[in-house]
Structure formats: structure tokens, C-alpha cells
Design a protein around this motif. Sequence first.
Motif, PDB file in Angstrom:
ATOM      1  N   SER A 466       2.687  20.093  10.705  1.00 22.27           N
ATOM      2  CA  SER A 466       3.915  20.433  11.786  1.00 22.27           C
ATOM      3  C   SER A 466       5.284  20.697  10.845  1.00 22.27           C
ATOM      4  CB  SER A 466       4.311  19.064  12.366  1.00 22.27           C
ATOM      5  OG  SER A 466       2.958  18.708  13.336  1.00 22.27           O
ATOM      6  N   GLY A 467       5.049  21.399   9.736  1.00 24.47           N
ATOM      7  CA  GLY A 467       6.079  22.132   8.999  1.00 24.47           C
ATOM      8  C   GLY A 467       6.366  21.417   7.810  1.00 24.47           C
ATOM      9  N   PHE A 468       5.788  20.190   7.663  1.00 26.68           N
ATOM     10  CA  PHE A 468       6.192  19.286   6.616  1.00 26.68           C
ATOM     11  C   PHE A 468       5.108  19.225   5.695  1.00 26.68           C
ATOM     12  CE2 PHE A 468       7.967  17.007  10.307  1.00 26.68           C
ATOM     13  CZ  PHE A 468       9.280  16.778   9.886  1.00 26.68           C
ATOM     14  N   ASN A 469       5.718  19.424   4.397  1.00 30.78           N
ATOM     15  CA  ASN A 469       4.689  19.480   3.202  1.00 30.78           C
ATOM     16  C   ASN A 469       4.300  18.063   2.987  1.00 30.78           C
ATOM     17  OD1 ASN A 469       5.443  22.161   2.781  1.00 30.78           O
ATOM     18  ND2 ASN A 469       6.685  21.771   1.228  1.00 30.78           N
ATOM     19  N   VAL A 470       2.587  18.058   2.819  1.00 34.43           N
ATOM     20  CA  VAL A 470       2.011  16.713   2.303  1.00 34.43           C
ATOM     21  C   VAL A 470       1.246  17.099   1.160  1.00 34.43           C
ATOM     22  CG1 VAL A 470       0.317  15.013   3.113  1.00 34.43           C
ATOM     23  CG2 VAL A 470       2.052  16.125   4.841  1.00 34.43           C
ATOM     24  N   TYR A 471       1.275  16.231   0.226  1.00 32.91           N
ATOM     25  CA  TYR A 471       0.859  16.351  -1.026  1.00 32.91           C
ATOM     26  C   TYR A 471      -0.311  15.370  -1.185  1.00 32.91           C
ATOM     27  CZ  TYR A 471       4.972  19.234  -1.876  1.00 32.91           C
ATOM     28  OH  TYR A 471       6.057  20.272  -1.691  1.00 32.91           O
ATOM     29  N   PRO A 472      -1.523  16.134  -1.580  1.00 34.85           N
ATOM     30  CA  PRO A 472      -2.835  15.288  -1.617  1.00 34.85           C
ATOM     31  C   PRO A 472      -2.623  14.240  -2.750  1.00 34.85           C
ATOM     32  CG  PRO A 472      -3.302  17.370  -1.444  1.00 34.85           C
ATOM     33  CD  PRO A 472      -1.944  17.473  -1.416  1.00 34.85           C
ATOM     34  N   ASN A 473      -1.978  14.341  -3.820  1.00 30.90           N
ATOM     35  CA  ASN A 473      -1.800  13.452  -4.854  1.00 30.90           C
ATOM     36  C   ASN A 473      -1.088  12.147  -4.174  1.00 30.90           C
ATOM     37  OD1 ASN A 473      -3.061  14.878  -6.650  1.00 30.90           O
ATOM     38  ND2 ASN A 473      -1.257  15.556  -7.949  1.00 30.90           N
ATOM     39  N   GLU A 474      -0.132  12.273  -3.653  1.00 30.03           N
ATOM     40  CA  GLU A 474       0.729  11.179  -2.999  1.00 30.03           C
ATOM     41  C   GLU A 474      -0.587  10.216  -2.159  1.00 30.03           C
ATOM     42  OE1 GLU A 474       4.348   9.917  -0.164  1.00 30.03           O
ATOM     43  OE2 GLU A 474       3.724  12.000  -0.401  1.00 30.03           O
ATOM     44  N   GLU A 525       2.035   2.247   4.233  1.00 29.07           N
ATOM     45  CA  GLU A 525       2.654   2.827   2.911  1.00 29.07           C
ATOM     46  C   GLU A 525       2.915   4.511   3.340  1.00 29.07           C
ATOM     47  OE1 GLU A 525       3.167   1.219   0.303  1.00 29.07           O
ATOM     48  OE2 GLU A 525       1.998  -0.526   0.784  1.00 29.07           O
ATOM     49  N   LEU A 526       2.394   4.820   4.531  1.00 25.56           N
ATOM     50  CA  LEU A 526       2.674   6.406   4.605  1.00 25.56           C
ATOM     51  C   LEU A 526       3.645   6.589   5.770  1.00 25.56           C
ATOM     52  CD1 LEU A 526      -0.836   7.780   3.282  1.00 25.56           C
ATOM     53  CD2 LEU A 526       1.686   8.043   2.105  1.00 25.56           C
ATOM     54  N   THR A 527       4.584   7.675   6.123  1.00 28.22           N
ATOM     55  CA  THR A 527       5.192   8.053   6.990  1.00 28.22           C
ATOM     56  C   THR A 527       4.089   8.778   8.043  1.00 28.22           C
ATOM     57  OG1 THR A 527       6.939   9.077   7.846  1.00 28.22           O
ATOM     58  CG2 THR A 527       5.600  10.537   6.185  1.00 28.22           C
ATOM     59  N   GLY A 528       4.370   8.970   9.186  1.00 28.44           N
ATOM     60  CA  GLY A 528       3.507   9.317  10.286  1.00 28.44           C
ATOM     61  C   GLY A 528       2.713  10.539   9.935  1.00 28.44           C
ATOM     62  N   TYR A 529       3.433  11.804   9.654  1.00 26.09           N
ATOM     63  CA  TYR A 529       2.887  12.959   9.596  1.00 26.09           C
ATOM     64  C   TYR A 529       1.746  12.824   8.194  1.00 26.09           C
ATOM     65  CZ  TYR A 529       6.290  14.304   5.978  1.00 26.09           C
ATOM     66  OH  TYR A 529       7.263  14.097   4.949  1.00 26.09           O
ATOM     67  N   LYS A 530       2.085  11.851   7.343  1.00 27.62           N
ATOM     68  CA  LYS A 530       1.124  11.686   6.370  1.00 27.62           C
ATOM     69  C   LYS A 530      -0.308  10.898   6.765  1.00 27.62           C
ATOM     70  CE  LYS A 530       5.024  12.210   3.188  1.00 27.62           C
ATOM     71  NZ  LYS A 530       5.513  11.595   1.702  1.00 27.62           N
ATOM     72  N   GLN A 531      -0.099  10.407   7.768  1.00 26.08           N
ATOM     73  CA  GLN A 531      -1.458   9.594   8.164  1.00 26.08           C
ATOM     74  C   GLN A 531      -2.685  10.496   8.368  1.00 26.08           C
ATOM     75  OE1 GLN A 531      -1.208   6.234   8.794  1.00 26.08           O
ATOM     76  NE2 GLN A 531       0.936   6.203   8.215  1.00 26.08           N
ATOM     77  N   PRO A 532      -3.807   9.825   7.789  1.00 26.21           N
ATOM     78  CA  PRO A 532      -5.094  10.508   7.706  1.00 26.21           C
ATOM     79  C   PRO A 532      -5.596  10.484   9.359  1.00 26.21           C
ATOM     80  CG  PRO A 532      -5.478   8.245   6.986  1.00 26.21           C
ATOM     81  CD  PRO A 532      -3.974   8.369   7.109  1.00 26.21           C
ATOM     82  N   LYS A 533      -5.904  11.807   9.827  1.00 27.77           N
ATOM     83  CA  LYS A 533      -6.736  11.931  10.976  1.00 27.77           C
ATOM     84  C   LYS A 533      -7.838  11.505  11.060  1.00 27.77           C
ATOM     85  CE  LYS A 533      -7.108  15.119  14.795  1.00 27.77           C
ATOM     86  NZ  LYS A 533      -6.888  16.734  15.368  1.00 27.77           N
ATOM     87  N   ILE A 534      -8.782  11.858   9.917  1.00 25.13           N
ATOM     88  CA  ILE A 534      -9.892  11.659   9.728  1.00 25.13           C
ATOM     89  C   ILE A 534     -10.259  10.869   8.429  1.00 25.13           C
ATOM     90  CG2 ILE A 534     -12.396  12.740   9.350  1.00 25.13           C
ATOM     91  CD1 ILE A 534     -11.519  14.841  11.069  1.00 25.13           C
ATOM     92  N   VAL A 535     -10.666   9.635   8.203  1.00 26.21           N
ATOM     93  CA  VAL A 535     -11.244   8.931   7.335  1.00 26.21           C
ATOM     94  C   VAL A 535     -13.015   9.018   7.191  1.00 26.21           C
ATOM     95  CG1 VAL A 535     -11.358   6.640   6.158  1.00 26.21           C
ATOM     96  CG2 VAL A 535      -9.297   7.464   7.639  1.00 26.21           C
ATOM     97  N   GLU A 536     -13.476   9.444   6.170  1.00 27.32           N
ATOM     98  CA  GLU A 536     -14.689   9.794   6.044  1.00 27.32           C
ATOM     99  C   GLU A 536     -15.373   8.921   4.620  1.00 27.32           C
ATOM    100  OE1 GLU A 536     -17.692  13.300   4.518  1.00 27.32           O
ATOM    101  OE2 GLU A 536     -16.177  13.821   6.049  1.00 27.32           O
TER     102      GLU A 536
END
Length: 562
Positions: A466-474, A525-536
Motif C-alpha cells: 500500500s505504498g509503504f516500503n517493507v524490508y524483509p531483513n527487518e 513487534e510490527l506495525t499493521g502493514y508489515k504483518q504477514p498475510k501468509i505464514v507457511e
Amino acid sequence: MSSSNSRPWLSHYPEGVPAEIDLEEFSSIVALLENCFARFESRPAFSNMGRTINYGELDRLSCQFASFLVNDLKCEKGDRIAMMLPNVLQYPIAICGALRAGMIVVNTNPMYTARELKHQLEDSGAKAILVLDNFAHTVAEVMNETPVKHVITTGLGDMLGFPKSLITNFVVKHVKKMVPAYSIQGAIRFRDALQRGEGKKVPSPDVSASDIAFLQYTGGTTGVAKGAMLTHRNMIANMQQSCAWISGGMTEGEEVIITALPLYHIFALTANCLTFMKIGGLNHLITNPRDMPGFVAELARTRYTSITGVNTLFNGLLNTPGFDKLDFSSLRMTLGGGMAVQRSVAERWQKVTGSTLAEAYGLTETSPAVCINPLNITGYNGSIGLPIPSTEVCIQNDNAEVLAVGETGELCVRGPQVMKGYWNREEETAKIIDADGWLHTGDIARMDEKGFFYIVDRKKDMILVSGFNVYPNEIEDVVASMPGILEVAAIGIPDEKSGEAVKLVIVRKNPALTEAEVRAHCRKELTGYKQPKIVEFRDSLPKTNVGKILRRELRDAPATTP
């Protein structure tokens, strides 16, 4: 080199580390190696599977190999020779010999498929290849479609001495059946090559600092693999830079480094093999670090002062029974690179070993070191460290404007270790090295007021939600802090509402760990848009041969659940 005002890191250098290195001390890697052979003649140089060779033996054997290449195979200065070997004693003998013959070494991953190998041999124009028997069937499959004229084969035990060499080769081939059948007409055995080179005139081609020493292939996961042209000057510079950085904690002729990452990889090639040769150290070669119990048993028999690796290797050791019982009293340097070091791994390493896991940063295109954390630093700081001597680093935006302290942008590097360019790819070179000599790394980073740099993520791995940068390392660092997690990767997946969404792929340490627990931890630990949609959950994550997690393969592969 720019003024110290633009290099705030200089005031935070460890005591005794110079701002600049002497680029004129050695005219080539050959000159440096011959200096080492003379100074450390009786000191042990490389050890593997119970056999150790000293610098004097390495000098003699590499001369024999150089003589064979020039006198028997008629190789000339600038010819390319591919090395398709794991960590065995043949590797340092062969690269020293090839460089002494004025040849260019093409380091080749033994695990390459026929397609990948064919591309590298064609692209490099390799005239010869040295290959371990275990992988010779791949060479046999493609060599007639490549420029290769000469094949030199070797067995895993060839340099271990009688009778161990015979026993090892017999077991590998006939008991463990690790050598697929192959037929290569005219192939020469490595030991025969050494014998044929003995007593003949040793070549001494005029090798200059600007000549190419190595073609290191990179970028295979993002397209066609490209050969980074690393000159003698590039490699000497990075050895000088690295030696200057570690000089305060190292003693010439007395260091022992555990070399578990493959020497065909630029990290181990420079940081372990060449740098520790320069200070007369002993490289203890680990042929199969994936055998973690065997690796730990090997560490138990060795008194070592340094170890390098990637995050997954350190994590694997920490989770192997018996590792925490080892004697770490001699360990003075632990260096992590190749991928981000996770806080949970670094903190546990410090607790178990008493040694700080210092993160370093580099690229194949920079020979590789760019930044290293001071070795006297205590604890994990989340940084890749300070730029090493004679190195400029800055943060630029998409308009090539240098950004201020604390701002996030692309990390760019300029220094004597930056490659000459990509082999036969001027357009690709121009895309990564600008007119001012800045190499654009593709890594997103920031610099603090002390000059420490922090990697945020790779441009290509960044997830846009949604326009926000999410960095996998974090995301990975947060999830990896959970006690029940062994490994984790965060990737972006298409999403109708947000464009992309976060997906977690997890390998559990605790089989009872649930998706609900992972999600609860992420919510905390993470803000809303960084939350995982899928956990596998999976049994394992795809990795490169040095243990770097392949996020692209996870993005492309269908979901699986153990």
C-alpha cells in the motif's frame, strides 16, 4: 580520496588502523605470494582432512603446477582456467600455480548444473578446467560445446598422502558412490600434472597490477551470470585493507582460521585464503560444512583463532549438539557476511562462545570487503560497520544525489577494490559503475553520525505494501527472535488490495510452534502493514552453496507444508 569531513568514520577507526593503505607495496598477487612463501616457509599454510602443507610446500607444488600449465598445456598469460573444487588442498595449490603462470582464475561452483557450467565456460572462454571427480560428469556433459581444451581431474583424497589418499578415494567412489561415471578423453590427473611440472623451468610472466586475476561470476539468481573482472590491484587492495583492519588483534605466523565457506566464493577467497596467507596464517579447510555434527567434531580437534561464515552457518552450529561444549578460549575473531546477521544469532553466539559476531559487508564486485565492524566492538549493533581504509561510501537517491546522515537510499562505493567491470559486458558495467567511479550496490542503507552504515534491504527484495516500503531483513530479524524458530524468510506476494503483502516461510526448531503464536508475536513487534498475510512452515529453505537464503526461489515456488 575525499577529505575526512566527508568520511566521519575515520574518527571511529580502531587504534592503529590507517586511513589509507599502500597500494604500491606489491605489484601483483604473485609478488605478494612469493613474499609470503619466503617469509613463512616453515609455517603451516593449509590443513584439510588430517593433512597439513606448509608455505614451503605450497611454493614448490604451485610452481610445479604453473610449470605444467605453461610447458605442457602451452597456456599463455591471460588464458582462463576454471577451478571446480570444494575446499580441498588442491585448491590453494592450483590457484597459486595458475596466477604464477599469468592465467586468470575462473572460480566455478561445483554444484552447477550442466546449463550453468556451460554458460560460465562459454562466457569466460576458459581454456582449461580443474575439476573434482565427483563433479566431472557435469564437465563431460558440456565440454565439447565449450572452448575448454584441457581437463585436469582430481580425487578428494589426492593430496592426503599414502595410504590415506588411496583409502579416501576408494571409499568416496566405491563405498559412498559419490562419483558418477564419466568419460573425458585426454583428461590429466592432478598428481600427474604436478609430477610433469617438476624440475622444469618455472614461468615468470610479466604480471601487472592492472591485469585480471579472477573472474568471479555473480548475478545468476537475477538473470545471466556475469563475470566480475577482479584485477591483481583489486585483490591486493582488499587484502591490504583487510589486514590493516584486523592487525590489532592478529599475530603474524600464529593465526588459525576456520574456512568453512567455499574458497571459490569471493568472501572466503579474500577474507580467509589470501588475507590469512598474507599474515602467514593457517587456513583449516572444511570440505563439507553441511555435515554439522562432523563440522563440530572437527572444531573440537582444532585450536583456532578466527572463523568466518554466513548467518545460517552460525545458526546451524549453535543448534548442533556439542557445539556449546567446545573450547573457545583462543577465538578472537568471528566475522559474518554474505547476508544479514540476525540479532538473535549474534547474541546467542556471543553468549555461547564469548566472541562478538562482527558483521561485515561486501560484494563480488568489490573483491569483496567494503565495510567491517571494529573487532574490538562488544555485542551486536545491527550495523555492517565502518568503511575500511582507502574506501569511500555514500548514500544516494535515485537522482544520484548524496543524502544526509540518517537518510535512506542506495549505498554506493568507490575505492581501489572496485572491479574493473563485467567481462565482455560494457553495458552492464555502465549500469552499475557511474562516470565518477561510484559502484551502485543495489542495497538500501543509511549512515549514522559516526559513519556506521546500516543495510535496510536489497532493492529487488523490498516489498511494497500500500505504498509503504517493507524490508524483509527487518521482518526476519523480528521473527527469528522467537525461541521456536530455526530459520525464516520474508517475501512479497501479489495482493489485490495492497499491491503486495508479506509472506513468512519458516523452519521450526520447536515442532509445536503454531501459526497463531507467530502472528501474535508479529502483532506485538510490527506495525499493521508489515504483518504477514501468509505464514507457511517448511522443512527447509532454499539456499545458495554458501548458505544464503534464496528469496527469489521462495517467491517462484508453490507453497508446501511439512
